[in-house]
Design a protein around this motif. Structure first.
Motif, PDB file in Angstrom:
ATOM      1  N   UNK A  39      40.270  52.353  57.215  1.00  0.00           N
ATOM      2  CA  UNK A  39      41.316  53.061  56.487  1.00  0.00           C
ATOM      3  C   UNK A  39      42.448  53.524  57.391  1.00  0.00           C
ATOM      4  N   UNK A  40      42.165  53.740  58.660  1.00  0.00           N
ATOM      5  CA  UNK A  40      43.155  54.288  59.574  1.00  0.00           C
ATOM      6  C   UNK A  40      44.220  53.325  60.038  1.00  0.00           C
ATOM      7  N   UNK A  41      43.949  52.039  59.983  1.00  0.00           N
ATOM      8  CA  UNK A  41      44.934  51.055  60.423  1.00  0.00           C
ATOM      9  C   UNK A  41      45.251  51.174  61.902  1.00  0.00           C
ATOM     10  N   UNK A  42      46.519  51.033  62.249  1.00  0.00           N
ATOM     11  CA  UNK A  42      46.942  51.043  63.651  1.00  0.00           C
ATOM     12  C   UNK A  42      46.791  52.413  64.298  1.00  0.00           C
ATOM     13  N   UNK A  43      46.682  53.469  63.507  1.00  0.00           N
ATOM     14  CA  UNK A  43      46.582  54.809  64.085  1.00  0.00           C
ATOM     15  C   UNK A  43      45.192  55.125  64.608  1.00  0.00           C
ATOM     16  N   UNK A  44      44.246  54.195  64.447  1.00  0.00           N
ATOM     17  CA  UNK A  44      42.889  54.462  64.913  1.00  0.00           C
ATOM     18  C   UNK A  44      42.785  54.505  66.425  1.00  0.00           C
ATOM     19  N   UNK A  45      43.799  54.040  67.136  1.00  0.00           N
ATOM     20  CA  UNK A  45      43.731  54.108  68.598  1.00  0.00           C
ATOM     21  C   UNK A  45      44.430  55.345  69.160  1.00  0.00           C
ATOM     22  N   UNK A  46      45.072  56.141  68.295  1.00  0.00           N
ATOM     23  CA  UNK A  46      45.738  57.335  68.818  1.00  0.00           C
ATOM     24  C   UNK A  46      45.583  58.543  67.901  1.00  0.00           C
TER      25      UNK A  46
END
Length: 85
Positions: A39-46
């Motif tokens: 669900x987080x998409x690209x924001x899962x790394x930050x």
């Protein structure tokens, strides 16, 4: 493609990030430990990484970082692809 689609994309991105931050415990409970990462998409790394680590566990941090990095790198290619359709 225009200001309207840009605005929709921005609001969609912000909404998805807020949903991930607020509903991570429920996502883990009902859909499994990978659900907040998905669900987080690209924001899962930050941005959403601390919440994902807290509710999914420390073992999913590497998966989350790899997922965010992969999604972030694929965005320019996918946008060009879908805009050309």
């Amino acid at each position: 493609k225009g200001a309207e689609l840009g605005t929709i994309a921005l609001l969609s991105n912000i909404s998805r990030e807020i949903i991930t931050l607020l509903f991570a415990p429920l996502l883990v409970k009902y859909f499994g430990k990978l659900a907040p990462i998905s669900a987080g998409g690209a924001t899962t790394m930050d941005t959403t990484l601390p919440i994902i680590a807290r509710f999914s566990g420390q073992s999913f941090v590497i998966v989350s970082i790899f997922h965010g990095f992969t999604v972030d790198l694929s965005v320019p290619f996918l946008v060009v692809l879908f805009c050309s359709i």
